[in-house]
Design an enzyme around this catalytic site. Structure first.
Site, mmCIF file in Angstrom:
data_model
loop_
_atom_site.group_PDB
_atom_site.id
_atom_site.type_symbol
_atom_site.label_atom_id
_atom_site.label_comp_id
_atom_site.label_asym_id
_atom_site.label_seq_id
_atom_site.Cartn_x
_atom_site.Cartn_y
_atom_site.Cartn_z
ATOM 1 N N GLY A 9 -30.588 -28.350 119.538
ATOM 2 C CA GLY A 9 -29.749 -29.276 120.420
ATOM 3 C C GLY A 9 -28.482 -28.684 120.555
ATOM 4 O O GLY A 9 -27.560 -29.524 120.644
ATOM 5 N N GLN A 13 -22.985 -32.524 122.313
ATOM 6 C CA GLN A 13 -21.525 -32.591 122.348
ATOM 7 C C GLN A 13 -20.965 -31.690 121.197
ATOM 8 O O GLN A 13 -20.043 -30.900 121.234
ATOM 9 C CB GLN A 13 -21.130 -33.883 121.999
ATOM 10 C CG GLN A 13 -19.532 -34.314 122.079
ATOM 11 C CD GLN A 13 -19.212 -35.487 121.370
ATOM 12 O OE1 GLN A 13 -19.936 -36.165 120.858
ATOM 13 N NE2 GLN A 13 -17.904 -35.760 121.230
ATOM 14 N N ASP A 35 -32.487 -25.647 123.159
ATOM 15 C CA ASP A 35 -32.396 -27.161 123.120
ATOM 16 C C ASP A 35 -33.623 -27.425 123.907
ATOM 17 O O ASP A 35 -34.575 -26.732 124.517
ATOM 18 C CB ASP A 35 -31.208 -27.547 124.098
ATOM 19 C CG ASP A 35 -30.483 -29.096 124.058
ATOM 20 O OD1 ASP A 35 -29.713 -29.476 123.508
ATOM 21 O OD2 ASP A 35 -31.517 -29.866 124.655
ATOM 22 N N ILE A 36 -33.972 -28.748 124.297
ATOM 23 C CA ILE A 36 -35.069 -29.069 124.967
ATOM 24 C C ILE A 36 -35.011 -28.968 126.334
ATOM 25 O O ILE A 36 -35.918 -29.123 127.250
ATOM 26 C CB ILE A 36 -35.553 -30.689 124.507
ATOM 27 C CG1 ILE A 36 -37.007 -30.856 124.959
ATOM 28 C CG2 ILE A 36 -34.714 -31.744 125.072
ATOM 29 C CD1 ILE A 36 -37.660 -32.073 124.148
ATOM 30 N N ARG A 37 -33.713 -28.743 126.910
ATOM 31 C CA ARG A 37 -33.156 -28.714 128.477
ATOM 32 C C ARG A 37 -32.658 -27.512 128.413
ATOM 33 O O ARG A 37 -31.904 -27.034 127.440
ATOM 34 C CB ARG A 37 -32.465 -29.990 128.619
ATOM 35 C CG ARG A 37 -31.227 -30.279 127.988
ATOM 36 C CD ARG A 37 -30.719 -31.491 128.202
ATOM 37 N NE ARG A 37 -29.617 -31.898 127.353
ATOM 38 C CZ ARG A 37 -28.409 -31.875 127.539
ATOM 39 N NH1 ARG A 37 -27.663 -31.477 128.377
ATOM 40 N NH2 ARG A 37 -27.502 -32.301 126.681
ATOM 41 N N TYR A 142 -30.566 -46.142 114.208
ATOM 42 C CA TYR A 142 -29.734 -44.777 113.902
ATOM 43 C C TYR A 142 -29.486 -44.540 112.379
ATOM 44 O O TYR A 142 -29.756 -43.602 111.731
ATOM 45 C CB TYR A 142 -28.847 -44.487 114.780
ATOM 46 C CG TYR A 142 -28.016 -43.449 114.783
ATOM 47 C CD1 TYR A 142 -28.465 -42.039 115.204
ATOM 48 C CD2 TYR A 142 -26.610 -43.542 114.235
ATOM 49 C CE1 TYR A 142 -27.752 -41.106 114.966
ATOM 50 C CE2 TYR A 142 -25.759 -42.550 114.253
ATOM 51 C CZ TYR A 142 -26.177 -41.207 114.632
ATOM 52 O OH TYR A 142 -25.512 -40.295 114.505
HETATM 53 N N1 LIG Z 1 -21.110 -36.961 118.382
HETATM 54 C C1 LIG Z 1 -20.636 -37.677 117.350
HETATM 55 O O1 LIG Z 1 -19.790 -38.523 117.537
HETATM 56 C C2 LIG Z 1 -21.655 -37.719 115.896
HETATM 57 C C3 LIG Z 1 -21.014 -38.555 114.810
HETATM 58 C C4 LIG Z 1 -21.891 -38.710 113.821
HETATM 59 C C5 LIG Z 1 -23.086 -37.898 113.940
HETATM 60 N N2 LIG Z 1 -23.655 -37.091 114.813
HETATM 61 C C6 LIG Z 1 -24.755 -36.368 114.608
HETATM 62 O O2 LIG Z 1 -24.502 -34.911 115.104
HETATM 63 C C7 LIG Z 1 -25.611 -34.368 115.649
HETATM 64 C C8 LIG Z 1 -25.305 -33.782 117.024
HETATM 65 O O3 LIG Z 1 -24.844 -34.932 117.810
HETATM 66 P P1 LIG Z 1 -24.211 -34.791 119.368
HETATM 67 O O4 LIG Z 1 -23.060 -35.767 119.630
HETATM 68 O O5 LIG Z 1 -24.136 -33.318 119.627
HETATM 69 O O6 LIG Z 1 -25.683 -35.252 120.094
HETATM 70 P P2 LIG Z 1 -25.795 -35.163 121.788
HETATM 71 O O7 LIG Z 1 -26.772 -36.248 121.877
HETATM 72 O O8 LIG Z 1 -24.571 -34.841 122.509
HETATM 73 O O9 LIG Z 1 -26.683 -33.806 121.740
HETATM 74 C C9 LIG Z 1 -28.032 -33.837 121.251
HETATM 75 C C10 LIG Z 1 -28.881 -32.699 121.939
HETATM 76 O O10 LIG Z 1 -30.263 -32.568 121.317
HETATM 77 C C11 LIG Z 1 -31.086 -32.286 122.610
HETATM 78 N N3 LIG Z 1 -32.513 -32.920 122.144
HETATM 79 C C12 LIG Z 1 -32.990 -34.143 122.093
HETATM 80 N N4 LIG Z 1 -34.107 -34.091 121.874
HETATM 81 C C13 LIG Z 1 -34.487 -32.783 121.375
HETATM 82 C C14 LIG Z 1 -35.535 -32.081 121.047
HETATM 83 N N5 LIG Z 1 -36.888 -33.010 120.763
HETATM 84 N N6 LIG Z 1 -35.504 -31.035 120.727
HETATM 85 C C15 LIG Z 1 -34.490 -30.327 120.926
HETATM 86 N N7 LIG Z 1 -33.166 -30.538 121.339
HETATM 87 C C16 LIG Z 1 -33.345 -32.212 121.449
HETATM 88 C C17 LIG Z 1 -30.306 -33.161 123.644
HETATM 89 O O11 LIG Z 1 -30.788 -32.652 124.853
HETATM 90 C C18 LIG Z 1 -28.871 -32.642 123.248
HETATM 91 O O12 LIG Z 1 -28.597 -31.770 123.831
HETATM 92 C C19 LIG Z 1 -26.669 -35.347 115.707
HETATM 93 O O13 LIG Z 1 -27.572 -35.501 114.475
HETATM 94 C C20 LIG Z 1 -25.856 -36.885 115.674
HETATM 95 O O14 LIG Z 1 -26.711 -37.794 114.982
HETATM 96 C C21 LIG Z 1 -22.813 -36.959 116.013
#
Ligand SMILES: NC(=O)c1ccc[n+]([C@@H]2O[C@H](COP(=O)([O-])OP(=O)(O)OC[C@H]3O[C@@H](n4cnc5c(N)ncnc54)[C@H](O)[C@@H]3O)[C@@H](O)[C@H]2O)c1
Length: 310
Positions: A9, A13, A35-37, A142
């Site tokens: 992933g 972000q 990543d998946i993309r 979630y």
């Molecule tokens: N950003 C926040 O504010 C926040 C807060 C609390 C917890 N988190 C946790 O931190 C982690 C990362 O969050 P983020 O904000 O970077 O999320 P994001 O949505 O920005 O990024 C997630 C990434 O995972 C990729 N993805 C989706 N499905 C996939 C798959 N099957 N295989 C591989 N990659 C895949 C997506 O393409 C994306 O690039 C998550 O577990 C999220 O729950 C984030």
């Protein structure tokens, strides 16, 4: 085993910034982004990059063997707002990707895991300032997946000795990558639109106070926890830096852009925000691995506006 790190992933972000920081620290070839993309940010292509679906155990196993991976950061997930729309997809992605890495560690194919939890584990019955332990009864898809994940991390750590570490991230504020469908995404859009349009319409009400954090602090905390000899394995730590509302952000932006106007029109995300605490207690993280944040709201606003102007 080579001391290589895999980020699942990585285009998201947090992943994008984590890859940059880890490559600086460990060397470009030591950090495999995936990543998946494909990546939008060229920086992710400056070292190894693989397309991997984190729910595919065999694909993960292959990449881990190929690169001789030691540590995995699992950042792939479906976030709070999107998960309310696609509950089964969210459960499938959030749980199966976690089981895959936990089972790979149980089978000694990797040594160490970082898996992020969230303040979303807390629910409406949690005290307004959430303690590390207490009433943890989430009422979002979630949050349920994150709480189940915390229990599974603890179980694999106790039962099989898996080294898995976790943080309950607050809402994260950053400018490099667009946020991925969380309830706190407003805290990024507000800065962008303040600069682009001079105004912003918030989908959370003015006084929705939530725990938030600037990305640099979140990455520091993650790396500090992963390098700690004293942190408890399998425990998801509360960490805090600020507890702020859209009105606080509006005020902070107005100090730099006096004509900025913010209006408020809550949508379905308000209910999610209302179920979360406005602050968290993080004494365990302070005591057990010396956690200390560097960014308050004023510093965050300065960093965000300067970076976005550039
Ligand atoms: N950003 C926040 O504010 C926040 C807060 C609390 C917890 N988190 C946790 O931190 C982690 C990362 O969050 P983020 O904000 O970077 O999320 P994001 O949505 O920005 O990024 C997630 C990434 O995972 C990729 N993805 C989706 N499905 C996939 C798959 N099957 N295989 C591989 N990659 C895949 C997506 O393409 C994306 O690039 C998550 O577990 C999220 O729950 C984030």
């Amino acid at each position: 085993m080579e001391d290589r790190t895999l980020i699942l992933g990585a285009c998201g972000q947090i992943g994008t910034e984590l890859v940059t920081r880890l490559r600086k620290q460990l060397g470009k070839d030591k950090v495999v982004a995936s990543d998946i993309r494909p990546p939008e940010d060229d920086k992710l292509g400056e070292g190894p990059f693989e397309i991997i679906d984190a729910t595919n155990y065999f694909a993960l196993e292959d990449v881990i063997a190929h690169y001789e991976i030691h540590t995995v950061y699992l950042m792939a997930a479906m976030l709070s707002a999107t998960a309310e729309k696609f509950p089964m997809k969210a459960w499938h992605l959030n749980m199966n990707s976690l089981f895959n890495v936990l089972n790979l560690a149980k089978e000694k194919k990797i040594e160490k895991i970082f898996w992020p939890s969230s303040i979303a584990v807390f629910g409406p019955d949690t005290p307004d300032t959430a303690p590390q332990q207490g009433i943890i009864e989430p009422n979002t898809v979630y949050g349920i997946s994150k709480l189940a994940g915390e229990h599974w991390c603890n179980y694999y750590s106790e039962k099989f000795g898996v080294d898995v570490r976790s943080i309950r991230y607050p809402g994260l504020i950053s400018w490099k990558t667009a946020p991925g469908g969380g309830t706190t995404d407003y805290a990024i859009a507000i800065y962008k639109e303040a600069l682009e349009k001079g105004s912003y319409q918030s989908y959370l009400s003015a006084n929705s106070t939530l725990p938030m954090m600037y990305m640099d602090d979140a990455i520091d905390a993650t790396l500090q926890l992963m390098n700690s000899d004293t942190a408890v394995r399998g425990k998801a730590y509360n960490i805090r830096s600020m507890s702020i509302s859209p009105a606080d952000m509006e005020q902070s932006i107005k100090e730099q852009i006096p004509d900025f106007k913010c209006t408020y029109k809550p949508d379905f995300r308000q209910k999610i925000a209302d179920s979360w605490p406005s602050d968290v207690e993080d004494q365990d993280a302070q005591i057990e691995w010396n956690w200390k944040p560097k960014f308050d709201l004023q510093k965050t606003t300065q960093e965000m506006l300067n970076a976005l102007r550039d």
